[in-house]
Write a protein that holds these residues in place. Structure first.
Motif, mmCIF file in Angstrom:
data_model
loop_
_atom_site.group_PDB
_atom_site.id
_atom_site.type_symbol
_atom_site.label_atom_id
_atom_site.label_comp_id
_atom_site.label_asym_id
_atom_site.label_seq_id
_atom_site.Cartn_x
_atom_site.Cartn_y
_atom_site.Cartn_z
ATOM 1 N N SER A 190 12.760 20.330 -42.543
ATOM 2 C CA SER A 190 12.766 19.502 -43.758
ATOM 3 C C SER A 190 12.398 18.051 -43.471
ATOM 4 O O SER A 190 12.358 17.223 -44.395
ATOM 5 C CB SER A 190 14.155 19.539 -44.413
ATOM 6 N N GLY A 191 12.216 17.730 -42.182
ATOM 7 C CA GLY A 191 11.864 16.344 -41.832
ATOM 8 C C GLY A 191 13.018 15.387 -42.082
ATOM 9 O O GLY A 191 12.814 14.243 -42.485
ATOM 10 N N ILE A 192 14.247 15.869 -41.855
ATOM 11 C CA ILE A 192 15.409 14.993 -42.014
ATOM 12 C C ILE A 192 16.238 15.040 -40.721
ATOM 13 O O ILE A 192 16.007 15.893 -39.867
ATOM 14 C CB ILE A 192 16.283 15.399 -43.227
ATOM 15 N N TYR A 193 17.200 14.145 -40.620
ATOM 16 C CA TYR A 193 18.000 14.073 -39.401
ATOM 17 C C TYR A 193 19.219 14.992 -39.456
ATOM 18 O O TYR A 193 19.759 15.254 -40.533
ATOM 19 C CB TYR A 193 18.477 12.629 -39.163
ATOM 20 N N HIS A 194 19.629 15.428 -38.276
ATOM 21 C CA HIS A 194 20.916 16.107 -38.108
ATOM 22 C C HIS A 194 21.813 15.124 -37.368
ATOM 23 O O HIS A 194 21.537 14.789 -36.216
ATOM 24 C CB HIS A 194 20.707 17.398 -37.296
ATOM 25 N N ILE A 195 22.860 14.640 -38.046
ATOM 26 C CA ILE A 195 23.825 13.742 -37.388
ATOM 27 C C ILE A 195 25.002 14.596 -36.937
ATOM 28 O O ILE A 195 25.686 15.205 -37.761
ATOM 29 C CB ILE A 195 24.310 12.631 -38.346
ATOM 30 N N SER A 196 25.204 14.653 -35.632
ATOM 31 C CA SER A 196 26.238 15.514 -35.065
ATOM 32 C C SER A 196 27.345 14.654 -34.452
ATOM 33 O O SER A 196 27.122 13.978 -33.457
ATOM 34 C CB SER A 196 25.591 16.409 -33.999
#
Ligand code: PLP
Length: 387
Positions: A190-196
């Motif tokens: 989706s061209g978005i970030y995963h903040i973990s």
């Protein structure tokens, strides 16, 4: 005088309200505080001598952290988390909360959306609102596990990131590796970030394993990993954590951190170098007592299974109880404190408004008070919920 209307829409933390109730009911045992019962290792205290030995250390240092700490973190990430830097950077922060705020400011414009899992960690929701963005909450399942399809369905043209916390606050859930991989892939596509957020990475029980999404091949450009010394090393007041970020966020995040902090407290960074020399074994040893306390809780609460459900929680030091009766959770908390001298946190703190939930935190407990505190909670719930 004008006050920001944006700030008026930020929720007021309930924890100080519970804190006030505790203070006005002396003798209350708190199962509310989300901190570890212990302080830092001796190596952290000794490392302060290194800081003091050099007068230059009293001046501002690099925005991203001192090289000595960055090096120790890099090695730890590689050996423990399977995260190699390769096109990524480490930025030391004044705790993981600051890492989250840095991330949100760096990747959003006002009006953008950030997907949080429900229940959320309240400071994440607050940070999103402070940045003038919208927190889009996606429910987890009955065991508080991720629902990747629901996350994918919630993504819009304004979504900038999906946030996961594993092991989780407030539920104690440890997310399955397969689900974290799926969420990371959804973000990539989706061209978005995963903040973990991995503040509780060391706190797992019963064979559960922590997984870092940043270790996934090809995750480097869209994954932001947040870590903290607060829990693992009893470092809550020292304010040291760090973020692993894609190269393209390095300059924006340095601008934010330079403006807000200039540099993380250098004395704490030296202490962190010392603490990380003690390494994960320090936390492992301390966790023996917490693991026993967790078992006491599980044994005791099994006796009131007709009144509350305790979804599986193999991590952090929390349980989020589902109360079967439809009560106002704040009223229940008040009664537990005033009549039974035991404090827990109501579920609405974490965005759970549909039913009555209570968060139990057991990380701050010592063996001698744990049995008493847990006993009071179980007895209190039994009395309140059956009369
Ligand atoms: C999920 C989570 N992230 C971050 C933090 C804050 O960590 P730090 O003290 O490093 O800012 C907490 C503290 O409770 C937490 O539960």
């Amino acid at each position: 005088m004008y006050n920001s209307s944006r700030m008026k829409s930020v929720q007021s933390p309930i924890i100080p309200v519970v804190g006030e109730l505790i203070r006005s009911n002396p003798g209350t045992i708190s199962l509310g505080q989300g901190v570890a019962y212990y302080g830092p290792p001796q190596q952290a205290i000794e490392a302060i001598q290194t800081f003091l030995a050099n007068p230059e250390n009293h001046k501002y240092k690099l925005v991203q952290g001192i090289p000595e700490l960055l090096k120790v973190i890099e090695q730890k990430l590689e050996t423990e988390n399977g995260i190699t830097l390769d096109g990524r950077r480490i930025v030391v922060t004044a705790g993981a909360n600051m890492g989250f705020m840095n991330a949100v400011l760096a990747i959003t414009d006002p009006g953008d959306q950030i997907i949080l899992q429900l229940p959320y960690y309240f400071n994440h929701e607050m940070a999103v609102v402070i940045a003038d963005c919208k927190a889009v909450c996606v429910p987890t399942d009955d065991d508080y596990q991720l629902q990747p399809e629901a996350i994918a369905a919630a993504i819009t043209g304004r979504t900038r990131a999906v946030v996961t916390i594993s092991p989780n606050n407030p539920t104690g859930a440890v997310y399955r590796e397969s689900d974290l991989r799926q969420v990371n892939e959804i973000c990539r596509r989706s061209g978005i970030y995963h903040i973990s957020d991995e503040a509780y990475e060391y706190f797992t029980y019963d064979g559960a394993r922590h997984f870092s999404p940043g270790s996934i091949d090809g995750s480097g450009r869209h994954t932001i990993s947040l870590f903290s010394l607060s829990k693992a090393y009893g470092f809550a007041s020292w304010r040291i954590g760090w973020m692993v970020i894609p190269e393209q966020l390095y300059m924006p995040i340095k601008k934010i951190q330079d403006t807000i902090l200039i540099c993380p407290p250098v004395i704490s960074q030296w202490a962190a170098v010392g603490a990380m020399k003690a390494g994960r074994q320090y936390c492992r040893d301390k966790m023996q007592m917490t693991t026993e306390i967790r078992q006491i809780f599980l044994d005791e609460v099994a006796g009131i299974a007709d009144l509350v459900t305790v979804p599986r929680a193999d991590g952090a030091f929390y349980f989020l109880l589902r109360v079967h009766e439809d009560l106002d959770p704040m009223e229940l908390v008040r009664q537990l404190i005033e009549r039974h001298k035991v404090a827990v946190i109501p579920g609405m703190t974490f965005g759970m408004e549909d039913k009555c939930y209570l968060r139990v935190a057991y990380g701050a407990l010592h063996k001698d008070t744990a049995a008493e505190g847990i006993g009071r909670l179980v007895k209190g719930l039994k009395q309140i919920l059956t009369t």
